[in-house]
Design an enzyme around this catalytic site. Sequence first.
Site, PDB file in Angstrom:
ATOM      1  N   HIS A 169      45.424  -4.766   2.522  1.00 36.60           N
ATOM      2  CA  HIS A 169      46.536  -4.145   1.807  1.00 36.60           C
ATOM      3  C   HIS A 169      47.854  -4.801   2.188  1.00 36.60           C
ATOM      4  O   HIS A 169      48.076  -5.130   3.349  1.00 36.60           O
ATOM      5  CB  HIS A 169      46.652  -2.654   2.195  1.00 36.60           C
ATOM      6  CG  HIS A 169      45.494  -1.819   1.794  1.00 36.60           C
ATOM      7  ND1 HIS A 169      45.521  -1.000   0.695  1.00 36.60           N
ATOM      8  CD2 HIS A 169      44.262  -1.660   2.342  1.00 36.60           C
ATOM      9  CE1 HIS A 169      44.365  -0.368   0.579  1.00 36.60           C
ATOM     10  NE2 HIS A 169      43.583  -0.761   1.571  1.00 36.60           N
ATOM     11  N   HIS A 229      38.973  -5.806   1.925  1.00 37.36           N
ATOM     12  CA  HIS A 229      40.229  -6.013   1.208  1.00 37.36           C
ATOM     13  C   HIS A 229      41.388  -5.696   2.156  1.00 37.36           C
ATOM     14  O   HIS A 229      41.320  -4.781   2.957  1.00 37.36           O
ATOM     15  CB  HIS A 229      40.306  -5.170  -0.068  1.00 37.36           C
ATOM     16  CG  HIS A 229      40.071  -3.704   0.132  1.00 37.36           C
ATOM     17  ND1 HIS A 229      38.810  -3.176   0.342  1.00 37.36           N
ATOM     18  CD2 HIS A 229      40.928  -2.654   0.157  1.00 37.36           C
ATOM     19  CE1 HIS A 229      38.911  -1.860   0.470  1.00 37.36           C
ATOM     20  NE2 HIS A 229      40.186  -1.520   0.375  1.00 37.36           N
ATOM     21  N   ASN A 281      46.684  -2.626  -6.450  1.00 31.13           N
ATOM     22  CA  ASN A 281      45.902  -1.437  -6.152  1.00 31.13           C
ATOM     23  C   ASN A 281      46.004  -0.495  -7.342  1.00 31.13           C
ATOM     24  O   ASN A 281      47.095  -0.183  -7.810  1.00 31.13           O
ATOM     25  CB  ASN A 281      46.440  -0.764  -4.881  1.00 31.13           C
ATOM     26  CG  ASN A 281      45.562   0.341  -4.377  1.00 31.13           C
ATOM     27  OD1 ASN A 281      44.878   1.019  -5.137  1.00 31.13           O
ATOM     28  ND2 ASN A 281      45.578   0.545  -3.087  1.00 31.13           N
TER      29      ASN A 281
END
Length: 183
Positions: A144, A142, A72
């Site tokens: 995490h 996406h 990230n």
Amino acid sequence: MSSAEQEPSTGAGEADGFQRLWTPHRMAYIKGENKPSGSAPDDGCPFCRVPDLPGDEGLVVARGKAAFVVLNLYPYNSGHLLICPYRHVADLTELDDAEAAELTSLTRDGLTALRGAFEPQGFNVGMNLGSVAGAGIAAHLHQHIVPRWGGDTNFMPVVGRTKVLPQTLVQSRELLAEHWPAS
């Protein structure tokens, strides 16, 4: 008047007893830099652009056939990973079976690599589907993986809205790539 009796200074550049932690990279996030201009893949989606970059430049940690793993750019903690399908889809229900399986497989590998590289005490794993759910880039799915340690939520992010990261993203990427499980 002794120095102990003086009032603290509030002027810029004058001694006031505070230490400064400058985080200029956060301004890009605050201003919305690198955010797509729309929901189509050619509207500047970083998750569509990143796989074409060299690993260190794009911060790609691992590549699969249907999905990839990237750090990230604006992490909550060191080692904060994103698992993304190559295909530009917004919702988990839009993945085909192979994409869903690889997303899960890469998530498991990411947990293994993070444990080896950083020895976290726990993880937050999940998705924000839709902008109202907190997705910063809602048009491209996406997942995490945020490594967590006891005490990693302290006054800095709560009061100062600043996260202290002990290494650069390139250093995190190199460490995770070294610990990535062999396929």
